[in-house]
Design an enzyme around this catalytic site. Sequence first.
Site, mmCIF file in Angstrom:
data_model
loop_
_atom_site.group_PDB
_atom_site.id
_atom_site.type_symbol
_atom_site.label_atom_id
_atom_site.label_comp_id
_atom_site.label_asym_id
_atom_site.label_seq_id
_atom_site.Cartn_x
_atom_site.Cartn_y
_atom_site.Cartn_z
ATOM 1 N N SER A 13 -5.906 -5.592 2.130
ATOM 2 C CA SER A 13 -6.912 -6.177 1.258
ATOM 3 C C SER A 13 -6.798 -6.644 -0.151
ATOM 4 O O SER A 13 -7.318 -7.373 -0.634
ATOM 5 C CB SER A 13 -8.047 -5.338 1.475
ATOM 6 O OG SER A 13 -8.065 -4.016 0.757
ATOM 7 N N ASN A 14 -5.769 -5.928 -0.854
ATOM 8 C CA ASN A 14 -5.462 -6.210 -2.062
ATOM 9 C C ASN A 14 -4.520 -7.438 -2.044
ATOM 10 O O ASN A 14 -4.848 -8.294 -3.257
ATOM 11 C CB ASN A 14 -4.781 -5.039 -2.809
ATOM 12 C CG ASN A 14 -5.849 -3.858 -3.459
ATOM 13 O OD1 ASN A 14 -6.315 -4.095 -4.258
ATOM 14 N ND2 ASN A 14 -5.873 -2.637 -2.697
ATOM 15 N N MET A 90 3.660 1.609 0.825
ATOM 16 C CA MET A 90 3.869 2.986 0.733
ATOM 17 C C MET A 90 5.235 3.453 0.768
ATOM 18 O O MET A 90 5.372 4.665 1.267
ATOM 19 C CB MET A 90 3.051 3.607 1.964
ATOM 20 C CG MET A 90 1.506 3.253 1.862
ATOM 21 S SD MET A 90 0.716 3.160 0.487
ATOM 22 C CE MET A 90 0.213 5.007 0.662
ATOM 23 N N ARG A 91 6.146 2.760 0.069
ATOM 24 C CA ARG A 91 7.594 3.270 0.032
ATOM 25 C C ARG A 91 7.712 3.298 -1.679
ATOM 26 O O ARG A 91 7.362 2.301 -2.317
ATOM 27 C CB ARG A 91 8.531 2.406 0.571
ATOM 28 C CG ARG A 91 8.966 2.758 1.949
ATOM 29 C CD ARG A 91 9.812 2.209 2.726
ATOM 30 N NE ARG A 91 9.370 2.245 3.886
ATOM 31 C CZ ARG A 91 9.950 3.203 4.867
ATOM 32 N NH1 ARG A 91 10.705 4.157 4.038
ATOM 33 N NH2 ARG A 91 9.550 3.553 5.903
ATOM 34 N N LEU A 93 10.303 2.752 -4.379
ATOM 35 C CA LEU A 93 11.487 1.809 -4.518
ATOM 36 C C LEU A 93 12.459 2.521 -5.672
ATOM 37 O O LEU A 93 12.109 3.281 -6.366
ATOM 38 C CB LEU A 93 11.097 0.502 -5.292
ATOM 39 C CG LEU A 93 10.319 -0.518 -4.320
ATOM 40 C CD1 LEU A 93 9.658 -1.585 -5.047
ATOM 41 C CD2 LEU A 93 11.130 -0.874 -3.080
ATOM 42 N N HIS A 109 -2.737 2.042 -7.737
ATOM 43 C CA HIS A 109 -2.925 3.238 -7.203
ATOM 44 C C HIS A 109 -4.130 3.628 -7.269
ATOM 45 O O HIS A 109 -4.950 3.589 -8.187
ATOM 46 C CB HIS A 109 -1.939 4.490 -8.122
ATOM 47 C CG HIS A 109 -1.976 5.754 -7.583
ATOM 48 N ND1 HIS A 109 -1.402 6.019 -6.462
ATOM 49 C CD2 HIS A 109 -2.646 6.587 -8.240
ATOM 50 C CE1 HIS A 109 -1.448 7.192 -6.010
ATOM 51 N NE2 HIS A 109 -2.247 7.650 -7.182
ATOM 52 N N ASP A 145 4.521 6.476 -9.572
ATOM 53 C CA ASP A 145 3.058 6.248 -10.000
ATOM 54 C C ASP A 145 3.155 6.775 -11.598
ATOM 55 O O ASP A 145 2.171 7.300 -12.147
ATOM 56 C CB ASP A 145 2.274 7.234 -9.352
ATOM 57 C CG ASP A 145 2.028 6.792 -7.759
ATOM 58 O OD1 ASP A 145 2.133 5.497 -7.650
ATOM 59 O OD2 ASP A 145 1.613 7.497 -7.036
ATOM 60 N N GLU A 174 -10.605 -1.917 -6.881
ATOM 61 C CA GLU A 174 -9.220 -2.189 -6.697
ATOM 62 C C GLU A 174 -8.946 -3.788 -6.916
ATOM 63 O O GLU A 174 -8.238 -4.192 -7.580
ATOM 64 C CB GLU A 174 -8.755 -1.623 -5.563
ATOM 65 C CG GLU A 174 -8.506 -0.103 -5.585
ATOM 66 C CD GLU A 174 -7.409 0.245 -4.444
ATOM 67 O OE1 GLU A 174 -6.576 -0.324 -3.997
ATOM 68 O OE2 GLU A 174 -7.884 1.559 -3.889
HETATM 69 C C1 GAR Z 1 -5.223 0.993 -1.548
HETATM 70 O O1 GAR Z 1 -6.165 1.689 -1.683
HETATM 71 C C2 GAR Z 1 -4.170 1.063 -2.454
HETATM 72 O O2 GAR Z 1 -4.697 1.828 -3.881
HETATM 73 C C3 GAR Z 1 -3.486 2.367 -1.735
HETATM 74 O O3 GAR Z 1 -3.435 1.905 -0.517
HETATM 75 C C4 GAR Z 1 -4.345 1.027 -0.122
HETATM 76 C C5 GAR Z 1 -3.958 -0.195 0.497
HETATM 77 O O4 GAR Z 1 -4.982 -0.876 0.921
HETATM 78 N N1 GAR Z 1 -2.024 2.379 -2.304
HETATM 79 C C6 GAR Z 1 -1.579 3.720 -2.287
HETATM 80 O O5 GAR Z 1 -1.809 4.581 -2.142
HETATM 81 C C7 GAR Z 1 -0.160 3.608 -2.996
HETATM 82 N N2 GAR Z 1 0.379 4.943 -3.373
HETATM 83 P P1 GAR Z 1 -4.903 -2.340 1.322
HETATM 84 O O6 GAR Z 1 -3.768 -2.609 2.357
HETATM 85 O O7 GAR Z 1 -6.300 -2.990 2.055
HETATM 86 O O8 GAR Z 1 -4.549 -3.205 -0.064
#
Ligand code: GAR
Length: 202
Positions: A13-14, A90-91, A93, A109, A145, A174
């Site tokens: 979604s982001n 979610m990895r 780097l 984040h 982070d 976000e």
């Molecule tokens: C979001 O809430 C983002 O902030 C989080 O994963 C979600 C992804 O949603 N990121 C983390 O937790 C990074 N450590 P999305 O796939 O709908 O953008």
Amino acid sequence: KKKIVLFASGRGSNAEAIHDAVVEGMINGEIMALVCDIPGAGCIDLAKSWDIPVIVVDRKQFDSKDAFEQFILDAIAPYEADLLCLAGFMRLLSGKFISHYEHKIINIHPALLPSFRGLHAQRQAVEAGVKIAGCTVHFVVADMDAGPIILQSAVPVYESDTEDTLAARILTKEHPTYVRAVELFCEDKLTIEGNLVKGTED
Ligand code: GAR
């Protein structure tokens, strides 16, 4: 126009918010590709529907983190990206990867950093009993982070909140927060001074 490569692991979604803002002309950029490390993730179908090249890289197919990252570096090199946007990627780097794109990688984040780094940030916030939570867009450094903060947005936390209800409330912040940060980057408004980012105020 800045050349942007999106990195995502999940629903996307982001990534979609950034894509839509580019299409609407809000961001002075162009999305070159999406990198996804999870075969079958929702973001892959989204990027295909936008006609954007998708690079799927499954960590399990590589003997080492180094080989995995080198594959990504080689795959995105032709795009000569000005900006890598980690959007739910979610990895972690490595410093070596990051050094190829110094000050050109940003991440979102779902917490008000430096609180609640790492996984399940929204659950950490609920369990800590904080009354305000939110999201942070920051430059990426090798520490998880921890890089210079570009923008943050806050939301209230209610007694009735669960991890999921709080995550949904944070997510609505976000999207505009990430879009604004990318917009500022693409207009060359941001400068990094040590651990501080300047140029984010109107
Ligand atoms: C979001 O809430 C983002 O902030 C989080 O994963 C979600 C992804 O949603 N990121 C983390 O937790 C990074 N450590 P999305 O796939 O709908 O953008």
